[in-house]
Design a protein around this motif. Structure first.
Motif: not given
Length: 684
Positions: A423-425, A435-438, A565-576
């Motif tokens: 999972a990603s946050m 990004k420092s808090e991902y 959408q940008r927030v969701r897509d960034e979470a998807h990218r980081f998780a993948i």
């Protein structure tokens, strides 16, 4: 919103010495760092009537919950400490210049036996000589192509270089005279290094003497009737002059200066820097910032100088700080900044505002570039402050929130057919990615594919740790595993955000009603009732709220929907990305990778000593102890781990049918994944 009078220091408690101060919010997070020649009047100015403060300053002091300070001996020390703390704590109310792109630089790898000329981006490396930065990589390549005729330094990669050494034949550049071909011994390593150093001297601006030497050699060759040699030297001189023409002559030959100009409005500021070396513009760069604090032009100049020169390494400082720094306004006071710059360079630095002549004319050109950069930045939708504010306001209205969600966290689940479930946050603050808090998670509570159950586990873990850290009154939890690390590495200093110290105003989950219900159940179990929650379903881009039968549908043209959408897509990218990394490690893991306490260095030492896993598996504990760096306890662990595993079947050469005794047991061979006929699909 806090009342500044609740944390105002007692009268007389603030010293009158120079120092640096920090404002913290209720969670202990540093939100502003400042310096002062005298701390008492500066800090007292923050605690006057809010109506008399600048709106941004008033927002900062009402967000803060405490203030602390550190006394230093001089204003120069205060300047240095302020820059260090801004870089360390990344406070949200300080001006922070951010590069609008990664600028390419011309690099000469003098740290290698055979130096190489290449285009580089990113952080500087020790032992590498840099020139630039340049606006475009093609500009570097055009210049290098002209200079290689005179300075035939290698430009090939290490792989191409080693291949040429093995076959004894140079590449095309070696045949056409644009590489000295050290790979096949046409020149020695010392001769090739001399070429690289001459190349660096020319790029550093020491061009006049070198051109005069070439002209003298051309005249001598012509006088001795060596016309072919004279013609080659004539062409070399022409190539060098064409390369010099690409960097227009703007100032006197010996001028080394950096020119800094600003363009600003009420909300943002853009800075442009021209690097002039040897009288020519050798590089250009720029930044843009939101004016989140009340700061004038002089203050922006000071912040820009800190950003420009503060990050240079000890080896780069003498070259990165020129003799002259020309600015539109002098910092107040300017003495500490001059002293700081002179200390970095190791000699006197002239910091001034150009008043007349060519330098003033060039400063006008830099100013026009800054104005164009600010205008261009205003057209960028994602970075426009007004657009971001409107997006946050639309989200607050659509979800019926009490205030705009300044901090948004989004969670996503990713797996491949139920394996390597992660999972990603991701975190967005003020509409921009932080990004420092991902954070990233490995699902540990169960095995298999269940997105709803995975979402419940991740939300529970995130907010359970938040509650734990909130109870620790200023203490930060210790990182327990690599699965909860930020994207750019852990933060370990006191006061720096490390994991889950701050709650969001809005929690977004990637999914529809089931995922939202799981997240809501996790929050209810922990007693969290002050965090708004929603889910964004991919198919129709519907926003689901907990307990609602129908989704909230935002207009397709809504800035709020665009931000979600940008927030969701960034979470998807980081998780993948994390899921692929874990899968790759699992598929390529060797037998030694899982031995506890055995790191990469000692694994390589064992493999180099024994040559293969077969020989390593047959070795005794005493033989293992003979390897440098391997103690008896480690040797016993390695021996026990290898003896408990069944050796792999020997490899077969498919061309001859021959059994390869040692080749099948090479430790570098990956463990292959079991073949499958099922279709591959990555699930976000």
């Amino acid at each position: 919103m806090a009342d500044p009078s609740t944390y105002r220091p007692a009268p007389g408690a603030i010293p009158t010495s120079p120092g640096v101060y920090r404002f913290r919010d209720a969670h202990g997070r540093v939100i502003y760092v400042g310096k002062a020649k005298s701390l008492r009047p500066r800090l007292s100015s923050y605690f006057q009537d809010l109506a008399g403060l600048h709106p941004r300053t008033a927002t900062m002091v009402t967000t803060a919950a405490s203030v602390e300070w550190t006394v230093v001996a001089t204003e120069v020390e205060a300047l240095q400490l302020e820059y260090s703390w801004i870089k360390e704590f990344d406070p949200r109310f300080n001006v922070k210049y951010r590069d609008d792109k990664s600028y390419p630089e011309l690099a000469v790898t003098l740290n290698e036996e055979y130096p190489r000329v290449q285009v580089m981006r990113g952080a500087h490396k020790k032992g590498v000589r840099y020139f630039g930065p340049y606006g475009h990589a093609w500009a570097i390549r055009e210049t290098v192509d002209l200079l290689l005729r005179v300075f035939p330094v290698r430009t090939c990669s290490n792989g191409v270089f080693k291949r040429a050494q093995q076959v004894g034949r140079p590449c095309l550049l070696g045949y056409i005279g644009k590489c000295a071909a050290p790979c096949v011994g046409k020149v020695t390593a010392d001769e090739h290094r001399a070429l690289a150093e001459d190349f660096c001297d020319f790029m550093a601006g020491r061009t006049g003497n070198y051109l005069r030497r070439l002209e003298d050699r051309m005249q001598e060759a012509a006088a001795e009737m060596e016309y072919e040699k004279a013609a080659r030297l004539r062409d070399d001189i022409g190539a060098l002059k064409r390369a010099m023409e690409k960097n227009a002559i703007v100032l006197a030959d010996a001028t080394d200066a950096d020119l800094l100009a600003l363009a600003e409005d009420e909300l943002e500021a853009a800075v442009q820097i021209f690097h002039v070396r040897g009288g020519r513009v050798r590089g250009q760069r720029g930044w843009v910032t939101d004016k989140v604090e009340d700061v004038d032009t002089a203050g922006l100049v000071e912040h820009a100088l800190q950003q420009l020169y503060g990050g240079a390494t000890a080896d780069e400082r003498s070259e990165s700080v020129p003799r002259e720094v020309l600015v539109p306004a002098l910092p107040e006071p300017d003495g500490p900044v001059r002293e700081w710059l002179s200390g970095l360079r190791g000699s006197q630095v002239d910091l001034r505002v150009p008043q007349r002549g060519d330098k003033k004319d060039l400063m006008a050109t830099v100013q026009r570039n800054a104005q164009q950069a600010l205008a261009l930045h205003k057209t960028k939708r994602a970075s426009d402050l007004t657009t971001r504010s409107r997006a946050l306001q639309e989200i607050a209205e659509a979800l019926e929130l009490d205030s705009v969600p300044l901090r948004i966290e989004c969670f996503d689940i990713s797996h491949l057919q139920g394996e390597d479930v992660v999972a990603s946050m991701v975190v967005f603050e003020d509409g921009l990615a932080r990004k420092s808090e991902y954070r990233r998670f490995q699902i540990k509570g169960f095995a298999g594919q269940d997105d709803v159950r995975s979402m419940h586990e991740v939300i529970s873990r995130r907010f359970r740790r938040y509650l734990q850290e909130r109870e620790q009154t200023g203490e930060w939890a210790v990182v327990e595993s690599e699965d909860d690390q930020p994207e750019d590495g852990p933060r370990t200093e006191d006061g720096r955000p490390k994991r889950f110290a701050y709650p969001p105003q809005l929690l977004v989950v990637d999914g529809g009603r089931p995922q939202v219900a799981a997240a809501k159940r996790a929050l209810d179990e922990l007693g969290i009732d002050d965090v708004a929650l929603c889910g964004l379903a991919k198919r129709l881009e519907e926003v689901w709220l907990p307990g609602e039968d129908d989704p909230v549908v935002l207009p397709r043209s809504s800035e709020g929907l665009y931000l979600l959408q940008r927030v969701r897509d960034e979470a998807h990218r980081f998780a993948i990305g994390y899921q692929r990394t874990k899968r790759s490690k699992r598929l390529t893991a060797g037998e030694l990778d899982s031995v506890p306490g055995l790191g990469e260095t000692r694994r390589q030492a064992l493999l180099k000593h024994f040559g293969s896993l077969k020989r390593l598996r047959a070795a005794t504990v005493d033989e293992l102890c003979a390897v440098p760096g391997i103690g008896r306890r480690t040797a016993e662990t390695v021996a026990a781990a290898l003896s408990s595993r069944t050796p792999a079947a020997p490899a077969v050469n498919t061309a001859t049918g021959e059994i390869i005794e040692d080749g099948a047991d090479q430790a570098t061979a990956p463990v292959a994944a079991a073949p499958t006929t099922a279709p591959s699909q990555e699930t976000p």
